[in-house]
Design a protein around this motif. Structure first.
Motif, short mmCIF file in Angstrom:
data_model
loop_
_atom_site.label_atom_id
_atom_site.label_comp_id
_atom_site.label_asym_id
_atom_site.label_seq_id
_atom_site.Cartn_x
_atom_site.Cartn_y
_atom_site.Cartn_z
N ARG A 1 0.83 -1.21 0.00
CA ARG A 1 0.00 0.00 0.00
C ARG A 1 0.86 1.26 0.00
O ARG A 1 0.59 2.22 -0.73
N ASP A 2 1.93 1.26 0.79
CA ASP A 2 2.79 2.44 0.88
C ASP A 2 3.55 2.70 -0.42
O ASP A 2 4.01 3.81 -0.66
N GLY B 1 -1.85 -1.18 -5.94
CA GLY B 1 -1.85 -2.03 -7.13
C GLY B 1 -2.30 -3.43 -6.78
O GLY B 1 -2.37 -3.81 -5.60
N PRO B 2 -2.62 -4.22 -7.78
CA PRO B 2 -3.09 -5.58 -7.53
C PRO B 2 -2.05 -6.42 -6.80
O PRO B 2 -0.85 -6.25 -6.98
N LEU B 3 -2.55 -7.33 -5.98
CA LEU B 3 -1.70 -8.25 -5.23
C LEU B 3 -2.14 -9.66 -5.59
O LEU B 3 -3.32 -10.01 -5.45
N GLY C 1 5.12 -6.28 -15.12
CA GLY C 1 5.05 -5.12 -14.24
C GLY C 1 3.67 -4.72 -13.78
O GLY C 1 3.44 -3.56 -13.42
N GLY C 2 2.73 -5.66 -13.74
CA GLY C 2 1.36 -5.30 -13.40
C GLY C 2 0.97 -5.44 -11.94
O GLY C 2 -0.11 -5.01 -11.55
N LEU C 3 1.83 -6.03 -11.11
CA LEU C 3 1.47 -6.31 -9.72
C LEU C 3 2.18 -5.39 -8.74
O LEU C 3 3.39 -5.17 -8.84
N LEU D 1 6.04 -8.25 -11.29
CA LEU D 1 6.00 -7.19 -10.29
C LEU D 1 6.31 -5.84 -10.92
O LEU D 1 7.18 -5.72 -11.79
N ALA D 2 5.60 -4.83 -10.47
CA ALA D 2 5.93 -3.46 -10.87
C ALA D 2 7.21 -3.03 -10.17
O ALA D 2 7.57 -3.57 -9.10
N PRO D 3 7.94 -2.06 -10.72
CA PRO D 3 9.10 -1.52 -10.00
C PRO D 3 8.70 -1.06 -8.60
O PRO D 3 7.70 -0.36 -8.42
#
Length: 230
Positions: free
Chosen positions: A47-48, A52-54, A110-112, A140-142
């Protein structure tokens, strides 16, 4: 063991025990306060970083997926076993569950915002684990966070029976530092290591130590990644 053999045996085994597994372990997380605390911290980190989707990869019956949802996470589950997914959808009809393999996730690059692999890499042969971690890095997103849970130790425990059913599963105990090295090799930065000692009391007694690794996909800035020094 080939990737096909591993996937086939894992899928068939969990299909066979799905209903009994769901009943037996439905309340396990409630009995493990440290495990819950790690999951809470994981959701807060995601969240911090912007949310984005998990994805709960290897979600099984969805018990941890449901816990993350209760914390406010935008979470969905992925699992190899149709039987386990049927139990997940029955217990958590408000959540999304998809069939898939962690060896080749049907997710965009990079969508998560976060990825949880909660005791779901324990059946993966050692030789295929780097490929799994490369997939985790890809989706994973950056800045996205990864949390792994697994049994600490060494050796393989083979089980051919579960809840009265024939199964064919290898449970791999692994050295947390060895696993951390594979995460680093996949491009991820390990940020925390926790090893919980054996708890052989209560309704869910354990026979091994439990390991948890938190890692992060570096943020690319100006053509450089976190941690670059050259």
């Amino acid at each position: 063991m080939t990737a096909f053999d591993f996937l086939q045996s894992t899928r068939a085994s969990y299909d066979a025990i799905a209903d009994e597994y769901a009943t037996r372990f439905r309340g396990e997380l409630a009995a493990k306060p440290l495990d819950r605390a790690l999951l809470v911290a994981f959701v807060e980190l995601v969240r911090d970083n912007g949310g984005g989707p998990l994805a709960d990869v290897g979600c099984g019956t969805g018990r941890v997926t449901g816990f993350l949802h209760g914390l406010g996470a935008d979470v969905f589950g992925i699992d190899l076993s149709p039987g386990m997914l049927a139990a997940a959808r029955r217990d958590h009809p408000e959540l999304r569950f998809e069939e898939g393999s962690m060896l080749a996730l049907d997710l965009p690059d990079g969508g998560l915002g976060g990825l949880l692999a909660w005791y779901s890499t324990i059946h993966v042969p050692d030789g295929q684990l780097p490929g799994v971690f490369a997939e985790f890095f890809r989706v994973l997103a950056p800045g996205g966070h990864l949390l792994l849970g697994f049994q600490a130790g060494d050796g393989v425990l083979r089980r051919t029976e579960g809840f009265g059913h024939d199964i064919d599963l290898d449970f791999r105990r692994r050295d947390p530092e060895w696993v951390a090295g594979r995460l680093t090799g996949a491009g991820l930065t390990v940020s925390a290591r926790v090893v919980r000692e054996i708890d052989d009391t209560g309704e869910f007694p354990e026979t091994t130590r439990q390991a948890f690794l938190l890692a992060r996909k570096p943020v690319v800035s100006g053509g450089r990644q976190d941690g670059d020094t050259d």
